[in-house]
Design a protein around this motif. Structure first.
Motif, PDB file in Angstrom:
ATOM      1  N   LEU A  69       3.123  -5.406  -0.948  1.00  0.00           N
ATOM      2  CA  LEU A  69       3.282  -4.306  -1.896  1.00  0.00           C
ATOM      3  C   LEU A  69       2.373  -4.516  -3.109  1.00  0.00           C
ATOM      4  O   LEU A  69       1.711  -3.587  -3.565  1.00  0.00           O
ATOM      5  CB  LEU A  69       4.743  -4.219  -2.331  1.00  0.00           C
ATOM      6  CG  LEU A  69       5.210  -2.928  -2.970  1.00  0.00           C
ATOM      7  CD1 LEU A  69       5.068  -1.778  -1.978  1.00  0.00           C
ATOM      8  CD2 LEU A  69       6.657  -3.059  -3.414  1.00  0.00           C
ATOM      9  N   GLU A  70       2.313  -5.743  -3.613  1.00  0.00           N
ATOM     10  CA  GLU A  70       1.474  -6.039  -4.770  1.00  0.00           C
ATOM     11  C   GLU A  70      -0.012  -5.970  -4.441  1.00  0.00           C
ATOM     12  O   GLU A  70      -0.833  -5.680  -5.298  1.00  0.00           O
ATOM     13  CB  GLU A  70       1.820  -7.418  -5.343  1.00  0.00           C
ATOM     14  CG  GLU A  70       3.179  -7.451  -6.013  1.00  0.00           C
ATOM     15  CD  GLU A  70       3.521  -8.799  -6.606  1.00  0.00           C
ATOM     16  OE1 GLU A  70       2.633  -9.687  -6.676  1.00  0.00           O
ATOM     17  OE2 GLU A  70       4.678  -8.979  -7.015  1.00  0.00           O
ATOM     18  N   LEU A  71      -0.375  -6.249  -3.197  1.00  0.00           N
ATOM     19  CA  LEU A  71      -1.791  -6.280  -2.795  1.00  0.00           C
ATOM     20  C   LEU A  71      -2.197  -5.046  -1.990  1.00  0.00           C
ATOM     21  O   LEU A  71      -3.264  -5.042  -1.384  1.00  0.00           O
ATOM     22  CB  LEU A  71      -2.061  -7.539  -1.961  1.00  0.00           C
ATOM     23  CG  LEU A  71      -1.854  -8.873  -2.649  1.00  0.00           C
ATOM     24  CD1 LEU A  71      -2.029 -10.005  -1.667  1.00  0.00           C
ATOM     25  CD2 LEU A  71      -2.788  -9.034  -3.821  1.00  0.00           C
ATOM     26  N   LYS A  72      -1.355  -4.008  -1.972  1.00  0.00           N
ATOM     27  CA  LYS A  72      -1.603  -2.870  -1.077  1.00  0.00           C
ATOM     28  C   LYS A  72      -2.961  -2.209  -1.286  1.00  0.00           C
ATOM     29  O   LYS A  72      -3.551  -1.710  -0.341  1.00  0.00           O
ATOM     30  CB  LYS A  72      -0.481  -1.853  -1.184  1.00  0.00           C
ATOM     31  CG  LYS A  72      -0.430  -1.085  -2.468  1.00  0.00           C
ATOM     32  CD  LYS A  72       0.658  -0.015  -2.409  1.00  0.00           C
ATOM     33  CE  LYS A  72       0.638   0.815  -3.660  1.00  0.00           C
ATOM     34  NZ  LYS A  72       1.682   0.526  -4.596  1.00  0.00           N
ATOM     35  N   ASP A  73      -3.491  -2.231  -2.499  1.00  0.00           N
ATOM     36  CA  ASP A  73      -4.800  -1.616  -2.754  1.00  0.00           C
ATOM     37  C   ASP A  73      -5.951  -2.498  -2.281  1.00  0.00           C
ATOM     38  O   ASP A  73      -7.061  -2.011  -2.061  1.00  0.00           O
ATOM     39  CB  ASP A  73      -4.968  -1.308  -4.243  1.00  0.00           C
ATOM     40  CG  ASP A  73      -3.957  -0.276  -4.720  1.00  0.00           C
ATOM     41  OD1 ASP A  73      -3.570   0.587  -3.908  1.00  0.00           O
ATOM     42  OD2 ASP A  73      -3.553  -0.348  -5.893  1.00  0.00           O
ATOM     43  N   GLU A  74      -5.711  -3.814  -2.141  1.00  0.00           N
ATOM     44  CA  GLU A  74      -6.764  -4.739  -1.727  1.00  0.00           C
ATOM     45  C   GLU A  74      -6.783  -5.013  -0.218  1.00  0.00           C
ATOM     46  O   GLU A  74      -7.788  -5.444   0.322  1.00  0.00           O
ATOM     47  CB  GLU A  74      -6.623  -6.076  -2.464  1.00  0.00           C
ATOM     48  CG  GLU A  74      -7.003  -6.013  -3.923  1.00  0.00           C
ATOM     49  CD  GLU A  74      -5.850  -5.572  -4.811  1.00  0.00           C
ATOM     50  OE1 GLU A  74      -4.709  -5.956  -4.508  1.00  0.00           O
ATOM     51  OE2 GLU A  74      -6.087  -4.843  -5.780  1.00  0.00           O
TER      52      GLU A  74
END
Length: 123
Positions: A69-74
């Motif tokens: 969830l925290e890295l969803k954009d990466e």
């Protein structure tokens, strides 16, 4: 993590295991399989009963989902991922899980790259 972002069926897991690539460290094994027609990534989690009781297994799964969830954009979107937790993961807190998964992601080039060739997000 939305329900449509999860790998659920045994046949989907087997497909990823057989056709995908894997990379690992001491705490986690990650399999990835490219799905070009896919809009968003999906994850499947496998935490064995050898790792601990239901409370511990669910805690590890929550930690892994939170990292995604925290890295969803990466995270590269056109892949399905299966994360298998190994025994040492049972002794880890959230920050250690995140650090360990970032290490595995770098080994397997799961994260998108910036134009200068560096990973988008550092530990």
């Amino acid at each position: 993590m939305r329900k449509d972002q999860r790998v659920k069926k045994n046949s989907e897991f087997q497909d990823i295991f057989q056709k995908g690539t894997s990379f690992a460290n001491r705490q986690f094994v990650v399999y990835k399989l490219k799905k070009p027609q896919q809009i968003d990534f999906r994850i499947g989690l496998s935490v064995s009963k050898k790792i601990g009781n239901a409370v511990k297994r669910n805690q590890i799964k929550r930690y892994v989902r939170q990292v995604f969830l925290e890295l969803k954009d990466e995270v590269k979107k056109e892949y399905d991922y299966v994360i298998i937790a190994r025994k040492p993961a049972a002794e880890m807190n959230f920050h250690e899980v995140k650090k360990s998964l970032l290490h595995v992601f770098k080994r397997g080039s799961v994260l998108k790259m910036k134009s200068n060739g560096e990973n988008v997000k550092k530990g």
